[in-house]
Every structure is written in structure tokens, then in C-alpha cells.
Design an enzyme around this catalytic site. Structure first.
Site, PDB file in Angstrom:
ATOM      1  N   ASN A  24      10.045  -6.299  27.310  1.00  0.00           N
ATOM      2  CA  ASN A  24      10.667  -4.921  27.385  1.00  0.00           C
ATOM      3  C   ASN A  24      11.972  -5.078  28.036  1.00  0.00           C
ATOM      4  O   ASN A  24      12.730  -3.950  27.499  1.00  0.00           O
ATOM      5  CB  ASN A  24       9.662  -3.759  28.225  1.00  0.00           C
ATOM      6  CG  ASN A  24       8.446  -3.617  27.434  1.00  0.00           C
ATOM      7  OD1 ASN A  24       8.237  -4.033  26.206  1.00  0.00           O
ATOM      8  ND2 ASN A  24       7.492  -3.139  28.252  1.00  0.00           N
ATOM      9  N   ARG A  93       9.477  -1.320  17.336  1.00  0.00           N
ATOM     10  CA  ARG A  93       9.759  -0.023  18.198  1.00  0.00           C
ATOM     11  C   ARG A  93      11.411  -0.299  18.646  1.00  0.00           C
ATOM     12  O   ARG A  93      12.005   0.868  18.675  1.00  0.00           O
ATOM     13  CB  ARG A  93       8.958   0.468  18.939  1.00  0.00           C
ATOM     14  CG  ARG A  93       9.059   2.008  19.652  1.00  0.00           C
ATOM     15  CD  ARG A  93       8.124   2.806  19.989  1.00  0.00           C
ATOM     16  NE  ARG A  93       8.607   3.815  20.461  1.00  0.00           N
ATOM     17  CZ  ARG A  93       8.576   5.048  19.784  1.00  0.00           C
ATOM     18  NH1 ARG A  93       8.320   4.786  18.419  1.00  0.00           N
ATOM     19  NH2 ARG A  93       9.141   6.164  20.062  1.00  0.00           N
ATOM     20  N   CYS A 117       3.931  -0.210  17.649  1.00  0.00           N
ATOM     21  CA  CYS A 117       2.256   0.073  17.906  1.00  0.00           C
ATOM     22  C   CYS A 117       1.955   1.791  17.686  1.00  0.00           C
ATOM     23  O   CYS A 117       3.028   2.240  18.671  1.00  0.00           O
ATOM     24  CB  CYS A 117       1.885  -0.350  19.316  1.00  0.00           C
ATOM     25  SG  CYS A 117       1.856  -2.292  19.373  1.00  0.00           S
ATOM     26  N   PRO A 123       7.792  10.496  20.113  1.00  0.00           N
ATOM     27  CA  PRO A 123       8.902  11.055  19.708  1.00  0.00           C
ATOM     28  C   PRO A 123      10.177  10.587  20.358  1.00  0.00           C
ATOM     29  O   PRO A 123      10.126   9.988  21.526  1.00  0.00           O
ATOM     30  CB  PRO A 123       8.909  12.663  20.014  1.00  0.00           C
ATOM     31  CG  PRO A 123       7.952  12.781  21.175  1.00  0.00           C
ATOM     32  CD  PRO A 123       6.872  11.712  21.042  1.00  0.00           C
ATOM     33  N   ASP A 125      13.086  12.393  20.490  1.00  0.00           N
ATOM     34  CA  ASP A 125      13.762  13.686  20.759  1.00  0.00           C
ATOM     35  C   ASP A 125      15.014  13.663  21.848  1.00  0.00           C
ATOM     36  O   ASP A 125      15.756  13.872  21.916  1.00  0.00           O
ATOM     37  CB  ASP A 125      13.151  14.776  20.950  1.00  0.00           C
ATOM     38  CG  ASP A 125      11.822  14.817  21.780  1.00  0.00           C
ATOM     39  OD1 ASP A 125      11.621  13.446  22.028  1.00  0.00           O
ATOM     40  OD2 ASP A 125      11.564  15.847  22.461  1.00  0.00           O
ATOM     41  N   GLN A 126      14.397  12.671  22.934  1.00  0.00           N
ATOM     42  CA  GLN A 126      15.332  12.570  24.258  1.00  0.00           C
ATOM     43  C   GLN A 126      16.277  11.695  24.007  1.00  0.00           C
ATOM     44  O   GLN A 126      17.504  11.950  24.288  1.00  0.00           O
ATOM     45  CB  GLN A 126      14.203  11.829  25.435  1.00  0.00           C
ATOM     46  CG  GLN A 126      13.267  13.104  26.075  1.00  0.00           C
ATOM     47  CD  GLN A 126      13.682  14.756  26.211  1.00  0.00           C
ATOM     48  OE1 GLN A 126      14.533  14.519  27.195  1.00  0.00           O
ATOM     49  NE2 GLN A 126      13.162  15.356  25.708  1.00  0.00           N
ATOM     50  N   ASP A 308       0.881  -0.097  29.964  1.00  0.00           N
ATOM     51  CA  ASP A 308       0.699  -1.286  29.241  1.00  0.00           C
ATOM     52  C   ASP A 308      -0.141  -2.119  29.777  1.00  0.00           C
ATOM     53  O   ASP A 308      -0.848  -3.234  29.362  1.00  0.00           O
ATOM     54  CB  ASP A 308       2.037  -2.134  29.100  1.00  0.00           C
ATOM     55  CG  ASP A 308       2.882  -1.413  28.054  1.00  0.00           C
ATOM     56  OD1 ASP A 308       2.752  -0.531  27.265  1.00  0.00           O
ATOM     57  OD2 ASP A 308       4.129  -2.157  28.167  1.00  0.00           O
ATOM     58  N   ILE A 330       0.593   8.772  30.180  1.00  0.00           N
ATOM     59  CA  ILE A 330       1.719   8.329  29.526  1.00  0.00           C
ATOM     60  C   ILE A 330       1.191   8.382  28.130  1.00  0.00           C
ATOM     61  O   ILE A 330       2.127   8.863  27.306  1.00  0.00           O
ATOM     62  CB  ILE A 330       2.384   7.017  29.887  1.00  0.00           C
ATOM     63  CG1 ILE A 330       2.345   6.641  31.363  1.00  0.00           C
ATOM     64  CG2 ILE A 330       3.583   6.677  28.974  1.00  0.00           C
ATOM     65  CD1 ILE A 330       3.386   7.265  32.079  1.00  0.00           C
ATOM     66  N   ARG A 400       3.192 -10.357  19.149  1.00  0.00           N
ATOM     67  CA  ARG A 400       4.709  -9.597  19.245  1.00  0.00           C
ATOM     68  C   ARG A 400       5.041  -9.591  20.857  1.00  0.00           C
ATOM     69  O   ARG A 400       6.232  -8.865  21.146  1.00  0.00           O
ATOM     70  CB  ARG A 400       4.418  -8.198  18.967  1.00  0.00           C
ATOM     71  CG  ARG A 400       4.665  -7.795  17.212  1.00  0.00           C
ATOM     72  CD  ARG A 400       4.557  -6.225  17.348  1.00  0.00           C
ATOM     73  NE  ARG A 400       5.409  -5.804  18.197  1.00  0.00           N
ATOM     74  CZ  ARG A 400       5.268  -4.450  18.768  1.00  0.00           C
ATOM     75  NH1 ARG A 400       4.143  -4.063  18.956  1.00  0.00           N
ATOM     76  NH2 ARG A 400       6.025  -4.125  19.674  1.00  0.00           N
TER      77      ARG A 400
END
Length: 423
Positions: A24, A93, A117, A123, A125-126, A308, A330, A400
Site C-alpha cells: 500500500n 485501484r 478488489c 467512491p 469523491d474526496q 485488510d 471501513i 496482487r
């Protein structure tokens, strides 16, 4: 050719495993590196599918790359901005980090909507709110985001996130590093990966302060240069191996960990009765004397229990005595692993997005499908515990995010291998 992962369960694990660099972090560090005007060298890069996808995207934009061992060199000196609407973006992503990076580098960008995934609604949007606050125009046309700035470029602004978002925090950091003036990000995410990205940006000449807190201040700079940077260890990979060791370990040492990144997981394992020895950069797990105890888990933004790790943790709760409960605040729809585990003999049910688990159940190997990355890790844990042979489809999802998982588990004594089939 499709790949399947075969796990023959019931083998005790012992030995040492070394954790790779954080997925990440890496998937944000690679897009961030294009902001330099000379080569950037990243060390400790995990050899996972997402990294190879990002390298291909860079090569499409005429960025030179060299990936050997765990060292990736990115040379963006001859980079060109090309539209990236589909293809590789769909599988990944984190490709959305190119939005912030391209806005800063070229004042414009065309980026396909992100894949990755499916975990319910996620979204962006932020992210877009942040870009617009900095003066960019953003249009969604035919499944691609068209971003551009006027001739004055991006301008510093105050950005307040309505919800805590790791992706939006990093993306707005990437967009703000050269914006004129001081940008203030409020309600920022505090994950260790954000500190890692800020460290790289500062090593490249940016002025980012406050990463790891909920307020980040960024003073725009005019130029950024290449540097060397070491990726932090992957706390989710580390957590997954801690869980595997708790499930089937006789004596396992997990090395290259930052223990403070795992405190919420370690606390839950101690509550269950897992014997842990905590070192400076390692954790040792030995076989428990008696039965593990069931616990309740609630996922929260860092430093809370990581979403996760919720799925990989589930099979461990099935071994424990008593009832356990998981609430994922989350991604409440992160429940696709439950039907697969029930096919193995688990007794778990979902009621209003709450996972209820009856402990002390006996798992039997069967054919299952990894619907997403962490569900895949969950099924590997379940396969190690189960009696008999487990066949896992959807292996691409696991690859992945887990570097050399078959080799690492084999070295610990697991009976696990990849099988190619022609269907």
C-alpha cells in the site's frame, strides 16, 4: 492457462519469514516518483502483480524503469503525458494516484476509473473534492477522469475531508507539493503508508509536515529531484503471517516488522491467548498451551484494527473456543470470504453486516474461490488449518499483494504449491 493454489493442510509451521516492502506504500510511491526531474531509486519493493502493472503504465508514458531484486529505479526525465483510460487501470485501484501526480507534473491528465478488489462502494469523491479545491477542473467522460488546470496551475487551499480516506490524503498530497502557497489537509488519514509517501516527497525536495497526524501542511516548491528511498515493511503481510503462525505455528519468527504498526492486531492475539515474544524488529509466536479464546473485532482507521486483516483473521477465530464477532466499519460489505469458509465446515453467518462466528469448528479442505486479495489470504490461512486438500481459484487476487507467498510458506514447512490448468 489458469493457476490454482493447492494447500494440503495440517502441517505445523516453524522457522523464519522476512516481510517484504509495503504494497500500500509502493503503489503510491511509484506514481509519486514521476514528480522528480531525475531518477528515483526505491528499495525494498515487493515483487507483486500490482507493481508490474504500475511499471507497464510508466513505460507507456515513456518513463524508463529498471526492476531487479527488490530495487526499482524510475527515470521520468523523458516522460510524456498520455491518456490512460482503460486496460491496466481497471485491474488496479491504486492507479488513481496518477491523477494527483499528472496534475502536478503536466497540469492535466486523463485517467481511467480505478479497478481493484470489489469491496462495496469505494467512491473517489474526496479525491476530486481535493483537486477542485486546488483549482483543477475534473470531468467524468466515458469512464475516464479528465483533469486539468488553467494557466496559473494549482493553487494552495484548505482541504477538509468529509470521511477519512488514505487514497484521497495521498492523492491531494501529490497534487499539492508544487501548488503555490501552503495547502492544509484536515481530517487526513494517519496510516504509516502516508508517512512513507511524505518521507519520499520530502527526500525529493517537497515540504510536507504533519504526515501521521490528522492535519498535514504542504508548502509548494518549484522543483523536485531524484533520491533513494526504502519502502517500509508491509504491516498487512506481517499481520497475515502472524495470524498463520498463531493458527499453525510451532515456533515461527516474523522478521522485518515495525511492531507499533501491528499493535491493534497483537493486542487481540494476546487477548485470545496466543504466546508472543515481541522484539525490536521481529515477533516470535510459539504453540499455545491450551485453546484460544474467541474475541470481538471492530475495524477502524489506523491505529485501529486494520480492515485488510479482518478477513485473514476470521479462520483463527473459527479455531478459538466460544463465539466471536467482527464488525468492519471501513468496508461493511467485506464478507465474501464467509460463504467460502462455510463450505469448508465453518459455522459463521452475517447479520446486518456483522459477522458472527461459532468457534471450535473443524475445517475440511475443498474447492474455494478468492474473490479479492484479502479473502484470498483468508483462504490460505483456512487451508493451512484444514484437514485434507484445499484448491483455491482466483489466485491472481492473492498475487496482487503477497510477494512470494508460496515460497515463504514452503520454507516454514507448509505443503503449498501452484498448479497450472488449461481451462
Amino acid at each position: 492457462m489458469t493457476q490454482k493454489l493447492i494447500v494440503n493442510g495440517g502441517h505445523d509451521l516453524s522457522g523464519e519469514v522476512t516481510i517484504s516492502g509495503a504494497k500500500n506504500s509502493t503503489v503510491a510511491l511509484i506514481p509519486a516518483s514521476i514528480l522528480a526531474d531525475s531518477p528515483v531509486t526505491l528499495e525494498g519493493v515487493p515483487n507483486i502483480a500490482d507493481v508490474h502493472s504500475l511499471i507497464e503504465i510508466l513505460n507507456d508514458m515513456n518513463v524508463k524503469t529498471h526492476f531487479e531484486g527488490t530495487t526499482l529505479t524510475v527515470d521520468p526525465t523523458e516522460m510524456v503525458s498520455v491518456p490512460m483510460p482503460t486496460g491496466k487501470i481497471k485491474s488496479l485501484r491504486a492507479s488513481y494516484y496518477f491523477m494527483g501526480a499528472l496534475l502536478t507534473k503536466f497540469g492535466q491528465g486523463v485517467v481511467g476509473l480505478p479497478g481493484g478488489c470489489f469491496l462495496g462502494p469505494r467512491p473517489i469523491d474526496q479525491h476530486l473534492k481535493g483537486f477542485r479545491a486546488l483549482g483543477a477542473t475534473v470531468d467524468n467522460e466515458m469512464g475516464a477522469m479528465y483533469l486539468k488546470t488553467d494557466e496559473d496551475g494549482l493553487q494552495a487551499a484548505r482541504v477538509y475531508f468529509d470521511v477519512v480516506s488514505i487514497g484521497a490524503t495521498i492523492n491531494v498530497m501529490l497534487a499539492a507539493v508544487k501548488a503555490k502557497g501552503r495547502t492544509i489537509i484536515e481530517n487526513a488519514a494517519r496510516e504509516p503508508e502516508i508517512i512513507d509517501v511524505a518521507t519520499l516527497l520530502n527526500n525529493m525536495g517537497a515540504k510536507v509536515r504533519g504526515a501521521g497526524t490528522d492535519i498535514i501542511r504542504i508548502d509548494g516548491v518549484e522543483e523536485m529531484h531524484g533520491c533513494r528511498h526504502t519502502v517500509i515493511p508491509d504491516r498487512i503481510e506481517a499481520g497475515t503471517y502472524l495470524i498463520m503462525a498463531a493458527a499453525k505455528g510451532k515456533d515461527v519468527v516474523i522478521r522485518n516488522v515495525i511492531v507499533e504498526h501491528l499493535e491493534s492486531l497483537i493486542a487481540k492475539m494476546e487477548e485470545m491467548g496466543v504466546p508472543l515474544e515481541i522484539g525490536e524488529d521481529y515477533v516470535r509466536i510459539t504453540k499455545p498451551e491450551g485453546n484460544l479464546r474467541g474475541v470481538s473485532i471492530k475495524t477502524l482507521p489506523y491505529p485501529g484494527f486494520a480492515t485488510d486483516l479482518q478477513q485473514p483473521f476470521t479462520p483463527l477465530l473459527m479455531m478459538a473456543q466460544g463465539e466471536s464477532m467482527i464488525v468492519d466499519t471501513i468496508y461493511p460489505k467485506r464478507i465474501k470470504h464467509i460463504p467460502e469458509l462455510n463450505r469448508m465446515g465453518a459455522k459463521a453467518r452475517v447479520e446486518s453486516d456483522v459477522i458472527l462466528i461459532e468457534g471450535g469448528t473443524h475445517l475440511e479442505g475443498t474447492e474455494v474461490k478468492a474473490s479479492d486479495l484479502r479473502a484470498g489470504a483468508c483462504l490460505v490461512v483456512a487451508g493451512l488449518i484444514a484437514e485434507g486438500q484445499m484448491t483455491i481459484d482466483g489466485v491472481d487476487n492473492i498475487l496482487r499483494g503477497y510477494d512470494h507467498i508460496v515460497e515463504k510458506l514452503t520454507a516454514l514447512g507448509a505443503d503449498i504449491y501452484m498448479e497450472e490448468s488449461g481451462d
